[in-house]
Design an enzyme around this catalytic site. Structure first.
Site, PDB file in Angstrom:
ATOM      1  N   CYS A   1       0.864  -1.183   0.000  1.00 53.86           N
ATOM      2  CA  CYS A   1       0.000   0.000   0.000  1.00 53.86           C
ATOM      3  C   CYS A   1       0.899   1.231   0.000  1.00 53.86           C
ATOM      4  CB  CYS A   1      -0.916  -0.008   1.231  1.00 53.86           C
ATOM      5  SG  CYS A   1      -1.988   1.431   1.352  1.00 53.86           S
TER       6      CYS A   1
ATOM      7  N   GLU B   1       1.803  -4.483  -5.384  1.00 58.14           N
ATOM      8  CA  GLU B   1       0.673  -5.397  -5.239  1.00 58.14           C
ATOM      9  C   GLU B   1      -0.561  -4.824  -5.933  1.00 58.14           C
ATOM     10  OE1 GLU B   1      -1.937  -7.473  -1.625  1.00 58.14           O
ATOM     11  OE2 GLU B   1       0.059  -6.630  -1.233  1.00 58.14           O
TER      12      GLU B   1
END
Length: 587
Positions: free
Chosen positions: A451, A485
């Site tokens: 993140c 990701e």
């Protein structure tokens, strides 16, 4: 024997009178609604009574012993074989005629005595069964569960809520597809439109979508890698867009400026600023389409219950010397979420309910930088490595804060398997939070970022690319190839595409050979080969010719990148020599 012969005509007369009484009572039951069980018991009593009265008439000179020998039902049940066979036949006929309607006194069809005695106990069950079947049929006639349900607007909206825009009656929707709205994102009045205009724009967008789908079907035969040249239709569309952008006005005249200022002074921040003549009509229409699409996505999330409505969503946060408007819902405790505004300490990230509590907290708070180890410092920029297991509360508060500005973030409380790298900007008051990224301690797919967030007050200043570059610097030290990701947020995807583009152009500018390998680029830059190929395709630098894939070195893109680098300078860059870090054990 004489007694039985004498009773024969009397019993026949008795059966006929009993049948008449039974039929009369059935008729009265159907007209007055008397229960069947009551009728049956009454008929049995009347039959016994009339039988007893007729026995007395037939035995005018008989003794008491003869009267004692005559119970009606016992003598009939123990009578002759003929009478027993007749009764059995009557029972079968009664069962066969059980579903027929009751006889009337004037009916032509004769009824037997067995009808009375056999149907009286079974009639109750049969009537109940028929009544149950009738009720089931009526329920099935009114049951509409087999039909597809239609969602009405009053079933999916809470009428106790109202649009926060002053003077709005909550009717209409920016998308033109809903009857009501309860947020600014879907308010036509806030966007200086009417409900009818929104519906008209929705119809126009649907037609354009159908035309685009039809044109895509016509181009399905084109191979995505071998035929990358634009079609004639795409070239005409590009020329049309260029012409539209060329026609736009260079600036606002005096009357338009006065109109805009008057609109701003009369409505303030409760209305969207007037956007006409600021850019070309084509770009303005693209912006309107993006607004409608975002509003539709928010409406779907609201109906699905993924977005809190009304006052149960934090609107603003006070963070240091800034007051920030939030973008998305974050799962703060309900007692804090319903306040609408949160007050946060920018050093320890503790959230509070009021300015007074924040002021008292700042007088006692001893934190001036994030917890953890400072692994990078150059000038006033520092990066701290924070372990989610050692500083759990701080990392949880950081995730809750990030969710206010990220749409796809799902990690809030399970922070122990992650490391957080917090970038700060230092001054005489402390190290202020600029942004952060997190990564798994042990990533099976070699993700170097889970993140990533840049705080809104530091956006568009180069800090996002610094965070991305720092994440790839850690991957180089670990001697790994990294990738972010998925899924990426919209702003994250834009930042990563821009970073990959700069890395590839810098590599190609310094490359002097004739043969190039994607694997070599990946090993030197620590960028995943899949990301390299996708970036080359987006730049139209990957071609397929004579059975081979060729990398086209476009000098025009390289020259543009050089000009931007010269203009930007070396202010916001990561210096690898300023990193003091060794990979954690087990990674």
């Amino acid at each position: 024997a004489d007694l039985e012969h004498a009773e024969a005509p009397e019993s026949a007369h008795r059966r006929s009178s009993t049948r008449l009484t039974r039929a009369s009572l059935r008729l009265s039951q159907s007209s007055q609604g008397i229960p069947t069980s009551c009728v049956t018991s009454f008929c049995r009593g009347s039959s016994v009574f009339s039988s007893g009265r007729r026995i007395t008439r037939s035995q005018q000179g008989a003794t008491n012993t003869t009267a004692k020998k005559y119970p009606l039902r016992q003598s009939r049940s123990s009578g002759s074989d003929t009478e027993a066979n007749g009764e059995n036949a009557d029972i079968k006929q009664g069962v066969d005629r059980d579903e027929t309607p009751p006889r009337t006194p004037t009916g032509n069809a004769p009824s037997s005595e067995s009808d009375i005695e056999v149907s009286s106990p079974s009639n109750d069950l049969e009537d109940e069964r028929l009544a149950k079947e009738l009720s089931l049929k009526e329920a099935a006639a009114h049951d509409l569960s087999h039909r597809p349900k239609r969602r009405r607007f009053h079933e999916s909206y809470n009428f106790n809520m109202k649009c926060p825009t002053p003077g709005c009656n909550s009717l209409g929707h920016l998308t033109g597809r809903h009857e009501r709205h309860f947020s600014i994102s879907g308010c036509p009045l806030y966007h200086n439109l009417s409900a009818d205009e929104c519906k008209g724009k929705a119809t126009t967008r649907d037609k354009q979508t159908e035309e685009r789908t039809l044109s895509h079907r016509q181009d399905e035969n084109r191979h995505s890698t071998r035929n990358q040249a634009p079609t004639d239709r795409q070239l005409r569309y590009k020329e049309k867009v260029t012409e539209l952008r060329r026609k736009r006005n260079s600036g606002l005249n005096k009357e338009q400026k006065e109109k805009y200022m008057e609109h701003r002074q009369s409505h303030g921040t409760s209305r969207e600023p007037l956007l006409e003549n600021i850019t070309s009509d084509y770009d303005l229409e693209l912006f309107r389409k993006a607004q409608a699409r975002a509003s539709e996505d928010l409406e779907k999330l609201r109906l699905a219950g993924h977005v809190s409505e009304g006052s149960n969503m934090i609107k603003t946060i006070v963070f240091g010397r800034y007051e920030l408007d939030t973008w998305y819902h974050s799962p703060y405790p309900e007692e804090y979420a319903r306040l609408g505004r949160l007050y946060m300490c920018e050093f320890c990230l503790k959230y509070m309910k009021s300015q007074t509590i924040l002021r008292r907290h700042l007088a006692k708070c001893v934190w001036k930088h994030p917890p953890g180890d400072e692994i990078y410092r150059k000038g006033n920029i520092s990066v701290f490595e924070v372990d989610g297991k050692k500083n759990k509360i701080y990392c949880q508060n950081l995730c809750l804060l990030a969710k206010l500005f990220l749409d796809h973030k799902t990690l809030y409380y399970d922070v122990e398997p992650f490391l957080f790298y917090v970038m700060t900007e230092a001054d005489n008051t402390g190290c202020h939070l600029v942004g952060y990224f997190s990564k798994e301690k042990n990533s099976f797919l070699n993700y170097n970022v889970s993140c990533i967030l840049t705080m809104p007050q530091y956006m568009r200043q180069g800090y996002g690319k610094m965070l991305i570059d720092f994440s790839y610097l850690l991957s180089k030290v670990e001697e790994k190839v990294g990738s972010p990701e998925r899924p990426l947020s919209d702003l994250g995807l834009i930042s990563y595409r821009s970073y990959w583009k700069e890395v590839l152009l810098r590599y190609l500018n310094n490359f002097q050979g004739k043969e190039i390998s994607i694997k070599e680029i990946s090993q030197e830059t620590a960028v995943n080969p899949v990301d390299i190929v996708s970036t080359l395709q987006s730049l139209q630098m990957l071609k397929y010719w004579k059975g081979k894939h060729l990398v086209l070195k476009r000098q025009d893109l390289i020259d543009d990148w050089k000009a931007k680098e010269t203009k930007r300078g070396n202010g916001k860059t990561i210096d690898p020599t300023a990193l003091k870090w060794t990979p954690p054990k087990g990674t």
